[in-house]
Each structure stands twice: as structure tokens, then as C-alpha cells.
Design a protein around this motif. Sequence first.
Motif, PDB file in Angstrom:
ATOM      1  N   LEU A 284     -10.751  -5.398   8.353  1.00  0.00           N
ATOM      2  CA  LEU A 284     -10.608  -6.306   7.217  1.00  0.00           C
ATOM      3  C   LEU A 284     -11.946  -6.397   6.506  1.00  0.00           C
ATOM      4  O   LEU A 284     -12.983  -6.659   7.139  1.00  0.00           O
ATOM      5  N   SER A 285     -11.941  -6.175   5.212  1.00  0.00           N
ATOM      6  CA  SER A 285     -13.180  -6.256   4.432  1.00  0.00           C
ATOM      7  C   SER A 285     -12.862  -6.801   3.052  1.00  0.00           C
ATOM      8  O   SER A 285     -11.717  -6.752   2.596  1.00  0.00           O
ATOM      9  N   ARG A 286     -13.891  -7.328   2.379  1.00  0.00           N
ATOM     10  CA  ARG A 286     -13.710  -7.828   1.023  1.00  0.00           C
ATOM     11  C   ARG A 286     -13.740  -6.657   0.050  1.00  0.00           C
ATOM     12  O   ARG A 286     -14.452  -5.674   0.255  1.00  0.00           O
ATOM     13  N   LEU A 287     -12.944  -6.747  -1.003  1.00  0.00           N
ATOM     14  CA  LEU A 287     -12.914  -5.699  -2.013  1.00  0.00           C
ATOM     15  C   LEU A 287     -14.318  -5.468  -2.563  1.00  0.00           C
ATOM     16  O   LEU A 287     -15.006  -6.405  -2.969  1.00  0.00           O
ATOM     17  N   VAL A 305      -3.568 -10.824  11.219  1.00  0.00           N
ATOM     18  CA  VAL A 305      -4.982 -10.727  10.885  1.00  0.00           C
ATOM     19  C   VAL A 305      -5.487 -12.117  10.524  1.00  0.00           C
ATOM     20  O   VAL A 305      -4.997 -12.747   9.583  1.00  0.00           O
ATOM     21  N   LYS A 306      -6.458 -12.586  11.275  1.00  0.00           N
ATOM     22  CA  LYS A 306      -7.058 -13.892  11.033  1.00  0.00           C
ATOM     23  C   LYS A 306      -8.065 -13.787   9.898  1.00  0.00           C
ATOM     24  O   LYS A 306      -8.987 -12.974   9.930  1.00  0.00           O
ATOM     25  N   ILE A 307      -7.883 -14.613   8.869  1.00  0.00           N
ATOM     26  CA  ILE A 307      -8.807 -14.649   7.744  1.00  0.00           C
ATOM     27  C   ILE A 307      -9.930 -15.622   8.086  1.00  0.00           C
ATOM     28  O   ILE A 307      -9.656 -16.775   8.476  1.00  0.00           O
ATOM     29  N   LEU A 317      -9.160  -6.296   1.753  1.00  0.00           N
ATOM     30  CA  LEU A 317      -8.394  -5.093   2.087  1.00  0.00           C
ATOM     31  C   LEU A 317      -8.215  -4.978   3.590  1.00  0.00           C
ATOM     32  O   LEU A 317      -9.192  -5.097   4.346  1.00  0.00           O
ATOM     33  N   VAL A 318      -6.973  -4.745   4.015  1.00  0.00           N
ATOM     34  CA  VAL A 318      -6.677  -4.410   5.403  1.00  0.00           C
ATOM     35  C   VAL A 318      -6.477  -2.904   5.454  1.00  0.00           C
ATOM     36  O   VAL A 318      -5.564  -2.366   4.821  1.00  0.00           O
ATOM     37  N   ARG A 319      -7.346  -2.225   6.189  1.00  0.00           N
ATOM     38  CA  ARG A 319      -7.300  -0.756   6.269  1.00  0.00           C
ATOM     39  C   ARG A 319      -6.864  -0.331   7.661  1.00  0.00           C
ATOM     40  O   ARG A 319      -7.331  -0.864   8.664  1.00  0.00           O
ATOM     41  N   LEU A 320      -5.965   0.664   7.716  1.00  0.00           N
ATOM     42  CA  LEU A 320      -5.461   1.198   8.972  1.00  0.00           C
ATOM     43  C   LEU A 320      -5.803   2.667   9.095  1.00  0.00           C
ATOM     44  O   LEU A 320      -5.876   3.387   8.090  1.00  0.00           O
ATOM     45  N   ARG A 321      -5.967   3.096  10.345  1.00  0.00           N
ATOM     46  CA  ARG A 321      -6.168   4.514  10.627  1.00  0.00           C
ATOM     47  C   ARG A 321      -5.471   4.843  11.937  1.00  0.00           C
ATOM     48  O   ARG A 321      -5.656   4.158  12.948  1.00  0.00           O
ATOM     49  N   ALA A 322      -4.658   5.910  11.926  1.00  0.00           N
ATOM     50  CA  ALA A 322      -3.930   6.330  13.118  1.00  0.00           C
ATOM     51  C   ALA A 322      -3.664   7.816  13.040  1.00  0.00           C
ATOM     52  O   ALA A 322      -2.999   8.280  12.105  1.00  0.00           O
ATOM     53  N   ARG A 323      -4.174   8.592  13.979  1.00  0.00           N
ATOM     54  CA  ARG A 323      -3.927  10.033  14.079  1.00  0.00           C
ATOM     55  C   ARG A 323      -4.189  10.743  12.757  1.00  0.00           C
ATOM     56  O   ARG A 323      -3.406  11.577  12.301  1.00  0.00           O
ATOM     57  N   GLY A 324      -5.295  10.418  12.140  1.00  0.00           N
ATOM     58  CA  GLY A 324      -5.670  11.069  10.898  1.00  0.00           C
ATOM     59  C   GLY A 324      -5.000  10.514   9.663  1.00  0.00           C
ATOM     60  O   GLY A 324      -5.296  10.954   8.551  1.00  0.00           O
ATOM     61  N   ARG A 325      -4.095   9.557   9.812  1.00  0.00           N
ATOM     62  CA  ARG A 325      -3.414   8.938   8.677  1.00  0.00           C
ATOM     63  C   ARG A 325      -4.077   7.604   8.352  1.00  0.00           C
ATOM     64  O   ARG A 325      -4.572   6.910   9.236  1.00  0.00           O
ATOM     65  N   ARG A 326      -4.021   7.245   7.058  1.00  0.00           N
ATOM     66  CA  ARG A 326      -4.632   6.001   6.614  1.00  0.00           C
ATOM     67  C   ARG A 326      -3.656   5.227   5.741  1.00  0.00           C
ATOM     68  O   ARG A 326      -2.805   5.799   5.060  1.00  0.00           O
ATOM     69  N   ALA A 327      -3.808   3.903   5.764  1.00  0.00           N
ATOM     70  CA  ALA A 327      -3.031   3.022   4.904  1.00  0.00           C
ATOM     71  C   ALA A 327      -3.885   1.804   4.600  1.00  0.00           C
ATOM     72  O   ALA A 327      -4.796   1.456   5.363  1.00  0.00           O
TER      73      ALA A 327
END
Length: 601
Positions: A284-287, A305-307, A317-327
Motif C-alpha cells: 500500500l502506498s500513496r499515489l 488492508v488497514k489504512i 494504491l494497492v499493488r499486487l504481485r504473483a508469479r510474474g503477474r501484477r495488479a
Amino acid sequence: MQTSRLVRVVFVVLVVATVGAFFVSQEFKTKVPVVLRFSIDPRDMSPNGDGVRDHVRVGFDLHQSATITLSVIDGDGNEVRRLIDEKRLPGDSHNRFRFDGRGDNGKILRDGVYRLRVQRRSEGRSLDSIKTLRIDTVKPKVAISSARPGVVDPGDGHGVRVRVSYRGPQNKYPEYRVWRTDGGPVRIVRRFRGFRSHSAIWNGRVISGRLAVDGSYTFQVRIRDKAGNETLAPPSPPTAAAARPGTGVAVRRLTLRGPLQAVAAGGIARLRVGPTSRRFEFALSRLGSGRNLRHDTRRGGLLRVKIPASAHTGIYLVRLRARGRRAVWPLAVQGKAATTKAARKARPLLVLPAITWQGLNPYDSDLDGFGDTLLNSRSIPYDRPFEGGGLPPRFATEVAPLVEFLDRTHLAYDITTDIAIARRSGPALGNATGVAIAGSALWVPRVVRDRLLGGVKREGQAVAVFGGESLRRSVAVVGHRLRDPSPAGSDNVFGERTRRFRSDPPAPLRVLRRGLGLFDGVDDLFGEFSVFERSVRLPPGARLLASAGRDDGQPALVGYRLGKGTVIRPGTPQWAGQLSERALSLEVPRVTRGIWALISR
């Protein structure tokens, strides 16, 4: 005497036997058929010129040599075609005659059931075939009925098995086609065959043999009926208008869905990670900031996700990464409320156009193989992931630069979304001195439109509308769906009429009328834009106070008094792009500060 009597008896018996034999032979002749067997192969035909079952072979077996006539008769017994006319044929099999489905006039016979007739005119005898011939030129009704499962993840380790089923005549080897419908023109990416069934399995691979990439896919099937009529369903190329829910497949390796309403600082944002359960990292990060406020590893499903309680108002922004994929998912966060009345009064309300984000989001919600937007659907859910796991449409070009500028220059604001306003959640429009629409709001619920118009005319609010072609379409928010989008009107909600204009090469805006303090310290020429939204006609009763345009007498940026309030429209969807630090623009940020000062009073 006895001998004479015996001779007479024998004579009578011989006469009777001879006469009897004559009648028996005559009866035998009438009972033995002219034709022993008819043959029709195949018995269904479609003389449409496509080269498949355009003709049939017909024939018969004669029990003896005869002069015969062979005809085709319709259901009423009328002769429609004469294949043999009074020809002497030996007693044998005659199966070499070709019938092309046409009558004696050369025209194709109408669809129906026909028979063969053999006539032996010398004896006045004829025989109709029991076997029938059917002419059928109507294409069969065929439709893809389902594709299951509708969502597949090729990376889950279980392989892909999509069962594609259709309704229609069964074929030995029906041909299936896989079309990709996103990321460019609709195109075929795979063909495969079924076998004696109304369904077949797609293994998730394309022509190259590789697994299909993430995207939307739909199917076709090509079959023929007994008569040889071919149907390709749906027609090529498949279209969204002809697609039916549940007949397509979405290939998705990582999806992220989150709230489209503001989350309070210190609260919990609930997001959903899919489509299958797998381990992932999130942050979680600020824009605009590279510093992570939260970072952890979880498994797919519900993500809480606790703010931070100390979080300031803005977009995170909530950023995800899994097996080379991002969202990624943008969260609107409302920070702690201001402690003084003056501070609360000086915070305009920034409205994020979340409805437009989803309205332009080409995500296949009904799994028909095509992305669903408000441009091609009457109803879509708004609580769905963004296609490809990326940021919302127009977010990077219209919303992010504006919000980053406000944060960088410490211009205060509260934040909400148009969906939250429609659902009466979070800050209300009427509680703010001014309102800023961050980016193009193509669709707006009627309740939001009415409150904006009422706030300007009756409450004296100042409203700044960034983006382009905004506030000209309506949509209903019903439950978790956006329904019944309207076409674009000629005027926006305030009654102003605009017209889009493209400039090549790009050109600056020229100050046409200084007012409202918008152009203080600004040169006559500022910025550089290629797309303008010119003001063709102001709302009835409006008074123009400030304007700028590419050409004299054709304002794009306008500020006008309407009732008790003020409306400011920068006049180009590229305005926010000039607020980026990389743009190195001085005048556009100054005008933006002037706009913000106006809506903060």
C-alpha cells in the motif's frame, strides 16, 4: 365306349388347364412389378451451388427389358422433372442417373419431399418409389449454448478444459473456432474439431501451441445438416451484439477488485483477489510516492488492508504481485476531519468519476466473450476488476496528474466518488463550498446531476469540471449495477453546449477575457494542447466572466456565473497532463491554483 369317354375327359381337362394357365400368366404379368428396387443416394440434398450435396444419384432395378420413363414427382403426384423419356433399357440395375434438384424449366425446385416414378407406357403401368427424396435449402438453426467454465487461470497448475457446447444438428466432426475479441481487431486464434457430439474441449491453447494470454475469447461452430446446408454460428466475425451470456471465456491469471467509495483513515479496505487462490505480495502506498505504508504476503481471496490512522486525504494504491503477474487498485482515502470551522470551509470536494472508469472498463462481466461497457451494454456491475489488472481508463492521464499536483502544492480537499454520492455515502456535495470533478465524467447519475445544478444555481457553489465531454450522459445506479445509460446530450447538466475540436499541430490557449482571478500573473498564451472542447453556447442566463481559447471568439476554457454560483471548465481533457512535473509548465499550474482558490472560498 370307355376309351372314347376317357379321351373326351382328357381333352376337357387340357382345355381347362390351358385357359387357366392363360389367366394365371396374365395375372402373374400384372402382379410382377416393372421395378424391383429403387435407389436414392443420398436422400437429402441442398442444390444451392456450394458443392456439397448439390445432386443425388437415383436409379432402379428392372426385372426384364422394357421401354420406360423415369420422372420425379412432387407430393401431389405432379411430374416436375423427366430424367428418362421412353427409353429401352435391359433388365438390370440402372443406378447412374444424376438429379440436380432442378425442374424441367431449369429452376431449382422448392423445398419439399419428392418421389421417383417409373412408367411402362406399352402396358399402361407405373410404379412410385416408397423411398423419398428431400430437397432442403434452409440453413440449420445453430447456436453456441455454453462455454464452461467461463473463467480460466492457465497458471493454476490444473490445466485448461473448457467444454464448448452448441445446439443444432449433430455432425461427425464439427469444426470449432476460437476468437480473441480484445487487444485489437477480433481475430481467430485457434481451430479444433469435435467428434460425434454437441460439445468439445478447448485446451486453452492458441495456434502457436502456447497457452492463451489474458483476455476475452468467444467461440464459433461450423456444421452441416443432412441436406448439406452449412451454418457458421455465430456469423463471422463474431460481434458483441450477437453474443449470448455464458458462451465466452475470460482468461485471467490475476484479478483485483476493491471499493469505489472513499475509505476513512484508520479504516479497513476490503478487496478481492482472484480468480484462483494463490500466494501473492501486496503493498500500500500513496499515489506519487515510492514508500510503502503496508507490505505483506497473503493468499488469494478476501484481502483486508488497514489504512493508517495518520493517512492524509488522497488516492492510495494497492499493488499486487504473483508469479510474474501484477495488479493495482486505486483507493480513495478520506483523512482526518479538519479541526477548525475555517479549515473545513476551505476544503472543496474532489469527486472521482468512478462510474466513467467502470463505464469504459472493457471487462467481460457476463462471460459472452466481449468486454462490457456502458457504450455497448444496457447494464453492467460496477463492483468488478479493471481489465488487465491495470488502473482505470483515463486515470493516468486525467486524474493522477491532478491529484499529485494538489498533494505536491498542499492544496487541501476532501475526496469522494460519484458512486458514493449516488449511494449517499461519505461527504455530500451540499456540505462543500466548491466541487471539482477530477477527469471526464461521461456518465453521471441523475441525483448527482441535480445536486450539482442545484448547488450552483441555488446554493452559490463553485464547480470546476476537469476532463472533456463531461456531464452529458445519465445512468442509473441500482444496487451494484449501472443501468440504462443515455446517449450523449448536446448540452451538459448546466445547459452549456460544447464542441470537440482537434488541433494539428498542438497550440496554446490565448487569454480572451481576464476575470475571476484565474489568469493573475499568467501570460496571454499558455499551455500546449491538441484537443479542445469549445464553448458553443453558454447556459441561458449565464454571464461569461473569464475565458481562453485557441482562436479569438472561440473560447474553450470558460468561467461563468450561473444563478448564485460559478462554473469553471478548463476546456481540454489534456489539462491535467500539463500539471505533471515532467511537463515543465508554469502557467497551467498557476491557473489551476486560481481555480482551486475560487472553489475553496
